[in-house]
Design a protein around this motif. Structure first.
Motif, mmCIF file in Angstrom:
data_model
loop_
_atom_site.group_PDB
_atom_site.id
_atom_site.type_symbol
_atom_site.label_atom_id
_atom_site.label_comp_id
_atom_site.label_asym_id
_atom_site.label_seq_id
_atom_site.Cartn_x
_atom_site.Cartn_y
_atom_site.Cartn_z
ATOM 1 N N ARG A 137 0.819 -1.208 0.000
ATOM 2 C CA ARG A 137 0.000 0.000 0.000
ATOM 3 C C ARG A 137 0.855 1.261 0.000
ATOM 4 N N VAL A 138 1.923 1.248 0.782
ATOM 5 C CA VAL A 138 2.792 2.432 0.834
ATOM 6 C C VAL A 138 3.509 2.621 -0.500
ATOM 7 N N VAL A 139 3.950 1.530 -1.113
ATOM 8 C CA VAL A 139 4.593 1.640 -2.429
ATOM 9 C C VAL A 139 3.624 2.256 -3.435
ATOM 10 N N HIS A 140 2.360 1.835 -3.377
ATOM 11 C CA HIS A 140 1.353 2.411 -4.267
ATOM 12 C C HIS A 140 1.126 3.884 -3.934
ATOM 13 N N ALA A 141 1.186 4.234 -2.657
ATOM 14 C CA ALA A 141 1.017 5.630 -2.254
ATOM 15 C C ALA A 141 2.137 6.500 -2.820
ATOM 16 N N THR A 142 3.377 5.998 -2.824
ATOM 17 C CA THR A 142 4.485 6.780 -3.389
ATOM 18 C C THR A 142 4.267 7.011 -4.879
ATOM 19 N N LYS A 143 3.673 6.049 -5.546
ATOM 20 C CA LYS A 143 3.333 6.202 -6.968
ATOM 21 C C LYS A 143 2.324 7.331 -7.159
ATOM 22 N N LEU A 144 1.263 7.315 -6.362
ATOM 23 C CA LEU A 144 0.218 8.328 -6.501
ATOM 24 C C LEU A 144 0.727 9.709 -6.102
ATOM 25 N N LEU A 145 1.577 9.779 -5.105
ATOM 26 C CA LEU A 145 2.145 11.059 -4.679
ATOM 27 C C LEU A 145 3.006 11.673 -5.773
ATOM 28 N N SER A 146 3.674 10.830 -6.549
ATOM 29 C CA SER A 146 4.583 11.333 -7.577
ATOM 30 C C SER A 146 3.885 11.609 -8.900
ATOM 31 N N GLU A 147 2.772 10.918 -9.173
ATOM 32 C CA GLU A 147 2.183 10.998 -10.507
ATOM 33 C C GLU A 147 0.824 11.667 -10.566
ATOM 34 N N THR A 148 0.199 11.930 -9.425
ATOM 35 C CA THR A 148 -1.137 12.526 -9.439
ATOM 36 C C THR A 148 -1.184 13.757 -8.548
ATOM 37 N N GLN A 149 -2.273 14.473 -8.667
ATOM 38 C CA GLN A 149 -2.523 15.636 -7.810
ATOM 39 C C GLN A 149 -3.560 15.309 -6.730
ATOM 40 N N LEU A 150 -3.826 14.033 -6.526
ATOM 41 C CA LEU A 150 -4.770 13.634 -5.485
ATOM 42 C C LEU A 150 -4.315 14.146 -4.128
ATOM 43 N N SER A 151 -5.271 14.495 -3.283
ATOM 44 C CA SER A 151 -4.915 14.898 -1.930
ATOM 45 C C SER A 151 -4.357 13.702 -1.179
ATOM 46 N N ILE A 152 -3.585 13.961 -0.143
ATOM 47 C CA ILE A 152 -2.998 12.871 0.629
ATOM 48 C C ILE A 152 -4.092 12.051 1.312
ATOM 49 N N THR A 153 -5.158 12.708 1.694
ATOM 50 C CA THR A 153 -6.282 11.982 2.297
ATOM 51 C C THR A 153 -6.886 11.005 1.295
ATOM 52 N N ASP A 154 -7.103 11.470 0.057
ATOM 53 C CA ASP A 154 -7.652 10.579 -0.975
ATOM 54 C C ASP A 154 -6.708 9.421 -1.267
ATOM 55 N N ILE A 155 -5.413 9.716 -1.289
ATOM 56 C CA ILE A 155 -4.417 8.668 -1.536
ATOM 57 C C ILE A 155 -4.457 7.628 -0.429
ATOM 58 N N CYS A 156 -4.592 8.093 0.785
ATOM 59 C CA CYS A 156 -4.681 7.192 1.943
ATOM 60 C C CYS A 156 -5.756 6.136 1.724
ATOM 61 N N PHE A 157 -6.962 6.580 1.368
ATOM 62 C CA PHE A 157 -8.074 5.640 1.230
ATOM 63 C C PHE A 157 -7.982 4.851 -0.076
ATOM 64 N N ASP A 158 -7.417 5.456 -1.116
ATOM 65 C CA ASP A 158 -7.265 4.750 -2.386
ATOM 66 C C ASP A 158 -6.304 3.574 -2.253
ATOM 67 N N CYS A 159 -5.351 3.686 -1.338
ATOM 68 C CA CYS A 159 -4.355 2.622 -1.155
ATOM 69 C C CYS A 159 -4.827 1.514 -0.226
ATOM 70 N N GLY A 160 -6.005 1.675 0.360
ATOM 71 C CA GLY A 160 -6.536 0.610 1.197
ATOM 72 C C GLY A 160 -6.495 0.872 2.683
#
Length: 289
Positions: free
Chosen positions: A235-258
């Motif tokens: 989940r954290v590895v996926h979060a690093t992907k979203l943090l680097s490639e998207t403009q999603l908020s960190i809160t949204d990334i949190c829930f998107d990663c499970g």
């Protein structure tokens, strides 16, 4: 008897060659990655691509290029997130491909130490990638003696540089017995496909026809980590992907990663990366500016 070891992969160089070289520009979706090991040392150069790397107990995400040296018998598996990944060159060779005594000559001492470090997995950084990328690709065009000489030149440059990081700093060891690894392959594949959802222990244990206590013992023994820890790392590895490639908020990334709890996400992310998600994104933006 439990099937608990990575699959032994057979490497077959072309006739008359002791070094296997493969160049790929195909869609990774056509390939089926699996948890495996082999006695050959593996040099991997991807000059454009995105995906997850799982080497020993190390997991991380890359979204550009990577130059890896994976030591003999180190289990690994690779996943990619996009069908087009650019060009990848794979080089595999036995540690003693030049004979049992060749590594013992004084001139080979740096390369001998390189092979030892590679047993924990080495990731070489941008400077070394830029210096050696073209040479590594040339290996594909050469055969026989010319290929051997160029590989030795590349290995020597890798041996003397300090432009790298060790992926398994605490080392990774396992008992190498040649046997089917269908259970472990099923487990990792299931995690990769379902980590964004809650995975009850009963559910994953059922995938490999085991009771929950037996599964927990088996997984801890084969991976060195608990099932929950491995899932959180995915989940954290996926979060690093979203943090680097998207403009999603960190809160949204949190829930998107499970993760279903923001404070828990922050805690796990910092344990895994050494920094908070906001600091990770801030530093990434500074690098890209």
């Amino acid at each position: 008897m439990l099937l608990k070891k990575p699959t032994l992969k057979k490497v077959n160089p072309d006739f008359g060659n002791s070094i296997y070289v493969q160049k790929s520009t195909t869609e990774r979706s056509e390939l089926k990655p699996f948890w495996h090991f082999h006695p050959e040392i593996e040099l991997v150069f991807v000059d454009e691509g995105q995906g997850k790397r799982h080497i020993g107990n190390h997991m991380s995400y890359y979204n550009d290029s990577q130059l890896l040296l994976i030591g003999s018998m180190l289990p690994h598996i690779g996943y990619t997130d996009r069908p087009n990944h650019g060009s990848e060159l794979l080089v595999q060779f036995l540690p003693n491909f030049l004979g049992d005594s060749f590594l013992n000559v004084p001139e080979m001492e740096p390369i001998k130490h390189l092979f030892e470090r590679a047993k924990n997995g080495l990731l070489f950084k941008k400077k070394t990638q830029a210096q050696l990328g073209a040479k590594i690709h040339r290996l594909y065009t050469l055969k026989g003696f010319a290929r051997t000489l160029l590989l030795l030149e590349i290995l020597n440059e890798l041996a003397i540089t300090d432009d790298y990081e060790i992926l398994n700093a605490e080392s990774f060891t396992f008992e190498t017995e040649v046997q089917d690894n269908s259970k472990t392959e099923i487990i990792y594949k299931y995690i990769n496909q379902n980590f964004q959802n809650h995975i009850p222990l009963e559910e994953i244990a059922n995938q490999v026809s085991m009771t929950v206590p037996a599964f927990c013992r088996y997984f801890k023994k084969t991976s060195g980590k608990t099932f929950t820890k491995i899932v959180n790392e995915y989940r954290v590895v996926h979060a690093t992907k979203l943090l680097s490639e998207t403009q999603l908020s960190i809160t949204d990334i949190c829930f998107d990663c499970g993760f279903n709890n923001f404070s828990h996400f922050n805690k796990i992310f910092k344990e895994f990366t050494g920094k908070s998600a906001s600091k990770y994104r801030r530093e990434l933006k500074q690098i890209l500016q």
